[in-house]
Each structure stands twice: as structure tokens, then as C-alpha cells.
Design a protein around this motif. Structure first.
Motif, PDB file in Angstrom:
ATOM      1  N   SER A  98       5.560  22.874  12.215  1.00  0.00           N
ATOM      2  CA  SER A  98       6.190  21.663  11.675  1.00  0.00           C
ATOM      3  C   SER A  98       5.323  21.093  10.566  1.00  0.00           C
ATOM      4  O   SER A  98       4.094  21.183  10.611  1.00  0.00           O
ATOM      5  N   ILE A  99       5.973  20.506   9.583  1.00  0.00           N
ATOM      6  CA  ILE A  99       5.251  19.848   8.508  1.00  0.00           C
ATOM      7  C   ILE A  99       5.729  18.404   8.414  1.00  0.00           C
ATOM      8  O   ILE A  99       6.824  18.055   8.872  1.00  0.00           O
ATOM      9  N   GLY A 100       4.901  17.566   7.833  1.00  0.00           N
ATOM     10  CA  GLY A 100       5.267  16.169   7.686  1.00  0.00           C
ATOM     11  C   GLY A 100       4.550  15.540   6.508  1.00  0.00           C
ATOM     12  O   GLY A 100       3.574  16.094   5.974  1.00  0.00           O
ATOM     13  N   ALA A 101       5.044  14.406   6.101  1.00  0.00           N
ATOM     14  CA  ALA A 101       4.416  13.639   5.026  1.00  0.00           C
ATOM     15  C   ALA A 101       4.611  12.164   5.330  1.00  0.00           C
ATOM     16  O   ALA A 101       5.614  11.762   5.937  1.00  0.00           O
ATOM     17  N   GLY A 102       3.652  11.370   4.915  1.00  0.00           N
ATOM     18  CA  GLY A 102       3.760   9.939   5.146  1.00  0.00           C
ATOM     19  C   GLY A 102       2.978   9.151   4.119  1.00  0.00           C
ATOM     20  O   GLY A 102       1.938   9.615   3.632  1.00  0.00           O
ATOM     21  N   ILE A 103       3.483   7.994   3.787  1.00  0.00           N
ATOM     22  CA  ILE A 103       2.770   7.092   2.893  1.00  0.00           C
ATOM     23  C   ILE A 103       2.837   5.692   3.472  1.00  0.00           C
ATOM     24  O   ILE A 103       3.877   5.272   3.986  1.00  0.00           O
ATOM     25  N   VAL A 104       1.734   4.992   3.432  1.00  0.00           N
ATOM     26  CA  VAL A 104       1.664   3.600   3.873  1.00  0.00           C
ATOM     27  C   VAL A 104       1.001   2.801   2.768  1.00  0.00           C
ATOM     28  O   VAL A 104       0.037   3.265   2.141  1.00  0.00           O
ATOM     29  N   TYR A 105       1.533   1.608   2.493  1.00  0.00           N
ATOM     30  CA  TYR A 105       0.972   0.788   1.418  1.00  0.00           C
ATOM     31  C   TYR A 105       0.841  -0.646   1.908  1.00  0.00           C
ATOM     32  O   TYR A 105       1.471  -1.072   2.876  1.00  0.00           O
ATOM     33  N   ASP A 120      -9.505 -21.187 -16.285  1.00  0.00           N
ATOM     34  CA  ASP A 120      -8.359 -20.437 -15.764  1.00  0.00           C
ATOM     35  C   ASP A 120      -8.161 -19.159 -16.580  1.00  0.00           C
ATOM     36  O   ASP A 120      -7.924 -19.200 -17.783  1.00  0.00           O
ATOM     37  N   LEU A 121      -8.258 -18.016 -15.904  1.00  0.00           N
ATOM     38  CA  LEU A 121      -8.091 -16.720 -16.562  1.00  0.00           C
ATOM     39  C   LEU A 121      -6.815 -16.013 -16.111  1.00  0.00           C
ATOM     40  O   LEU A 121      -6.663 -14.804 -16.298  1.00  0.00           O
ATOM     41  N   GLY A 122      -5.903 -16.771 -15.521  1.00  0.00           N
ATOM     42  CA  GLY A 122      -4.646 -16.176 -15.079  1.00  0.00           C
ATOM     43  C   GLY A 122      -4.713 -15.713 -13.632  1.00  0.00           C
ATOM     44  O   GLY A 122      -5.409 -16.289 -12.805  1.00  0.00           O
ATOM     45  N   THR A 123      -3.999 -14.660 -13.323  1.00  0.00           N
ATOM     46  CA  THR A 123      -3.940 -14.146 -11.959  1.00  0.00           C
ATOM     47  C   THR A 123      -4.233 -12.646 -11.936  1.00  0.00           C
ATOM     48  O   THR A 123      -4.191 -11.972 -12.974  1.00  0.00           O
ATOM     49  N   PHE A 124      -4.523 -12.154 -10.763  1.00  0.00           N
ATOM     50  CA  PHE A 124      -4.710 -10.715 -10.584  1.00  0.00           C
ATOM     51  C   PHE A 124      -4.127 -10.326  -9.226  1.00  0.00           C
ATOM     52  O   PHE A 124      -3.952 -11.159  -8.334  1.00  0.00           O
ATOM     53  N   GLY A 125      -3.829  -9.053  -9.079  1.00  0.00           N
ATOM     54  CA  GLY A 125      -3.263  -8.543  -7.841  1.00  0.00           C
ATOM     55  C   GLY A 125      -4.192  -7.565  -7.148  1.00  0.00           C
ATOM     56  O   GLY A 125      -5.221  -7.154  -7.694  1.00  0.00           O
ATOM     57  N   ALA A 126      -3.820  -7.192  -5.925  1.00  0.00           N
ATOM     58  CA  ALA A 126      -4.606  -6.232  -5.151  1.00  0.00           C
ATOM     59  C   ALA A 126      -3.668  -5.471  -4.223  1.00  0.00           C
ATOM     60  O   ALA A 126      -2.722  -6.039  -3.666  1.00  0.00           O
ATOM     61  N   GLY A 127      -3.916  -4.186  -4.076  1.00  0.00           N
ATOM     62  CA  GLY A 127      -3.087  -3.377  -3.202  1.00  0.00           C
ATOM     63  C   GLY A 127      -3.755  -2.046  -2.882  1.00  0.00           C
ATOM     64  O   GLY A 127      -4.707  -1.636  -3.564  1.00  0.00           O
ATOM     65  N   GLU A 128      -3.254  -1.384  -1.850  1.00  0.00           N
ATOM     66  CA  GLU A 128      -3.809  -0.106  -1.420  1.00  0.00           C
ATOM     67  C   GLU A 128      -2.684   0.778  -0.897  1.00  0.00           C
ATOM     68  O   GLU A 128      -1.643   0.280  -0.438  1.00  0.00           O
ATOM     69  N   PHE A 129      -2.910   2.111  -0.928  1.00  0.00           N
ATOM     70  CA  PHE A 129      -1.968   3.017  -0.281  1.00  0.00           C
ATOM     71  C   PHE A 129      -2.701   4.268   0.175  1.00  0.00           C
ATOM     72  O   PHE A 129      -3.797   4.594  -0.311  1.00  0.00           O
ATOM     73  N   ALA A 130      -2.085   4.961   1.138  1.00  0.00           N
ATOM     74  CA  ALA A 130      -2.636   6.226   1.627  1.00  0.00           C
ATOM     75  C   ALA A 130      -1.490   7.222   1.771  1.00  0.00           C
ATOM     76  O   ALA A 130      -0.443   6.903   2.353  1.00  0.00           O
ATOM     77  N   LEU A 131      -1.677   8.417   1.243  1.00  0.00           N
ATOM     78  CA  LEU A 131      -0.680   9.486   1.294  1.00  0.00           C
ATOM     79  C   LEU A 131      -1.199  10.595   2.202  1.00  0.00           C
ATOM     80  O   LEU A 131      -2.315  11.082   2.016  1.00  0.00           O
ATOM     81  N   SER A 132      -0.386  10.991   3.179  1.00  0.00           N
ATOM     82  CA  SER A 132      -0.775  12.031   4.136  1.00  0.00           C
ATOM     83  C   SER A 132       0.186  13.205   4.079  1.00  0.00           C
ATOM     84  O   SER A 132       1.409  13.019   3.997  1.00  0.00           O
ATOM     85  N   LYS A 150      -5.414  13.656   3.558  1.00  0.00           N
ATOM     86  CA  LYS A 150      -5.078  12.276   3.209  1.00  0.00           C
ATOM     87  C   LYS A 150      -5.787  11.866   1.918  1.00  0.00           C
ATOM     88  O   LYS A 150      -6.986  12.114   1.746  1.00  0.00           O
ATOM     89  N   PHE A 151      -5.018  11.228   1.032  1.00  0.00           N
ATOM     90  CA  PHE A 151      -5.580  10.633  -0.179  1.00  0.00           C
ATOM     91  C   PHE A 151      -5.381   9.129  -0.098  1.00  0.00           C
ATOM     92  O   PHE A 151      -4.286   8.639   0.208  1.00  0.00           O
ATOM     93  N   ILE A 152      -6.445   8.366  -0.400  1.00  0.00           N
ATOM     94  CA  ILE A 152      -6.435   6.911  -0.266  1.00  0.00           C
ATOM     95  C   ILE A 152      -6.800   6.300  -1.611  1.00  0.00           C
ATOM     96  O   ILE A 152      -7.741   6.761  -2.275  1.00  0.00           O
TER      97      ILE A 152
END
Length: 312
Positions: A98-105, A120-132, A150-152
Motif C-alpha cells: 500500500s502507498i499513501g500521501a499526506g500533507i498537514v499545514y 509601524d512596518l506593516g504586518t507579516f505572516g507565519a505558517g508551516e507544512f509537512a508533506l509525507s 517527510k519534507f517539512i
């Protein structure tokens, strides 16, 4: 006995790696979050779960138990403006496994950016994800194994970081239709590039657990120990990282779930009155084509997390 021997080797390797993969200051802690609504309602007691594409996030050996092609996706609303989601897929390949793939963010929202003098320099964002990407196969009848690559990736404003890891897992049917044992090692790897110049460790997690299906009772009882590689003052402190879950099936298309995470409850006692911290509940309905699941996970007085998942 073969399961315990192989599982012992896997866990011993992970434990011996703690000097290299220290758990003191880890990056990518979003990888510790529960993913699907079903798993969250069971407080993460998923290391011995079978026939669910989301086992790729908890124990890749579960991929070997897939009975049909499945796709799952979900979303959960965290505290404040933090949102997260996932997608997973698993299927059998004849005579191969069996094979599988998954991503979580996870998206942490927007933050106000200021200069050294408060401008005041405005705004910034932040986020992460992992691909399996995962594979599950059978060593012998009743004994399955699995592995993920897995790549993060993480981004905070203009700073980025990436990492590579593997997940390893075993599942053993000790008593057919009654008892399944599971063991997994997650996030065994290293950073490819740090945020600045200091490399950080990944949140290595070693888990063992079981799923018990009592005779004449339409329920599954799940139990697990987690974070077994972390350093503690006493052996008893290590054992506090356990979870319990019960999945009750009163009808062929209805599921009710409740879970308890002891480590989460003990940690939240330090911050506030515990209340219902560590308790999770949920349920789901399913047809021949799809299933819809919901979970509620309490963080005590801090708040709660709501998740919803759909599986086809």
C-alpha cells in the motif's frame, strides 16, 4: 514475540538517538498536533488504528491494512487566528503493498511588525507544512510495517526553514478481531536549513499502543504511550504521557468517541485551572461512499479546538 523483538529494536534505536535528537528546544512543534477529527476525538490514540488513510500521520504501518482506496481532508480551528488543515490519500497496489500521501499545514495568521523605535512596518505572516509519502507492507501474516519520507517547511516573515525526516512503524494482530498492537517512531531526521544560523531539533516521538475490541461490545478501546524518548527525572514521569480512547458504534453508520490525554491535562494544570483539559469528544456518520467526523478537544480555561474531517 517477533513483533516485540522488532518493535524493541526500533524503539531502542530511537531512544539511543536522544543525545543527537534532543527534545529540549524543538522546531516544527505543529507536528505534535492531532490531525483528523477521528484521531483527535480519541486523544491521539491512533498508533494501533487500521484501515484509515490518516494512519500515515501516526503509524505508517497502518497503510498496509487499507481495504480500499481512500481520500480524507479536514480543517480545524485553533485558538485565536490559528487555522490548520490536512489531506491524505491511501490505496493498495496489487502484489506490492500500500502507498499513501499526506500533507498537514498550519497558518498562524498575521502579526504587526514594528521597527527598533516602535515604528509601524506593516504586518507579516507565519505558517508551516509537512508533506509525507509512505509505504506499508506485510512481513508475515498479521505483522505489518510501514515507512514515510517527510519534507517539512516553515516560514516566519522573511525567515524560512526546512527539514527532512522519516517515520517508521509496526502493527501486529495479536488476537484476530480482538487485539492489535502498534509502535511508531515519528520525525526522525534533521534540519536542511535553519531559520538563521542555529540548527534546532525535530520533535522526535516514539509511541506504542494497542486497540482492544471486546467480544459482544460494539466498541474499540485504544491506549497509547507517547513521547517515550523525552528526558524525565523519574521513570514514573515518563509514564504520564498516555492517552485513552473509546470508539463506540451504536449503529452501523454512527460512531461516538471520547478520549483522554493525561500529559495535556497535567501540562495545562500548570497554566490554569484544569477544568476539562485533556478531554476530547466527537462522533461521525458514514455511508458506503463517505464519512463525516467531528471532534471537540478541551484545553481547559484556555479554550477548545474544533475539528471536522471528510473521508471518501
Amino acid at each position: 514475540m517477533k513483533f516485540f523483538f522488532v518493535a524493541g529494536l526500533v524503539i531502542s534505536f530511537a531512544v539511543s538517538s536522544t543525545s543527537v535528537f534532543s527534545q529540549t528546544n524543538t522546531a516544527y512543534d505543529f507536528l505534535r498536533n492531532d490531525v483528523s477529527a477521528r484521531a483527535a476525538a480519541l486523544a491521539g490514540s491512533f498508533v494501533s488504528m487500521t484501515d484509515d488513510p490518516n494512519t500515515i500521520f501516526y503509524n505508517p504501518a497502518g497503510l498496509a491494512t487499507m481495504t480500499q482506496r481512500r481520500f480524507s481532508a479536514g480543517f480545524f480551528k485553533h485558538l485565536m487566528d490559528i487555522n490548520s488543515g490536512y489531506a491524505s490519500f491511501a490505496t493498495q497496489i496489487s502484489d506490492l503493498g500500500s502507498i499513501g500521501a499526506g500533507i498537514v499545514y498550519i497558518n498562524y495568521g498575521e502579526f504587526k511588525q514594528t521597527g527598533e523605535e516602535g515604528q509601524d512596518l506593516g504586518t507579516f505572516g507565519a505558517g508551516e507544512f509537512a508533506l509525507s509519502l509512505g509505504y506499508g507492507g506485510t512481513l508475515r501474516e498479521g505483522l505489518d510495517y510501514g515507512a514515510n519520507m517527510k519534507f517539512i517547511y516553515s516560514k516566519i516573515a522573511d525567515a524560512t526553514s526546512s527539514a527532512a525526516a522519516v517515520d517508521l512503524g509496526l502493527q501486529y494482530v495479536a488476537v484476530p478481531n480482538r487485539l492489535t498492537l502498534g509502535a511508531s517512531v515519528l520525525n526522525l531526521g534533521t534540519q536542511l536549513s535553519p531559520y538563521v544560523n542555529t540548527r534546532e531539533d525535530l520533535p522526535l516521538d516514539v509511541s506504542i499502543g494497542c486497540a482492544l475490541y471486546p467480544e459482544h461490545l460494539p466498541a474499540a478501546l485504544l491506549f497509547g504511550f507517547h513521547r517515550m524518548t523525552e528526558q524525565y527525572d523519574t521513570f514514573g514521569d515518563r509514564l504520564r504521557n498516555f492517552t485513552l480512547g473509546v470508539e463506540f458504534t451504536p449503529g452501523p453508520n454512527v460512531h461516538l468517541r471520547v478520549g483522554y490525554d493525561n500529559a495535556r491535562r497535567q501540562d495545562l494544570k500548570i497554566l490554569s485551572s484544569a477544568g476539562l483539559a485533556g478531554i476530547s469528544i466527537g462522533g461521525g456518520i458514514n455511508t458506503d461512499m463517505y464519512s463525516v467526523d467531528y471532534s471537540f478537544s478541551s484545553l481547559g480555561e484556555i479554550g477548545a479546538i474544533h475539528r471536522i474531517s471528510v473521508t471518501f
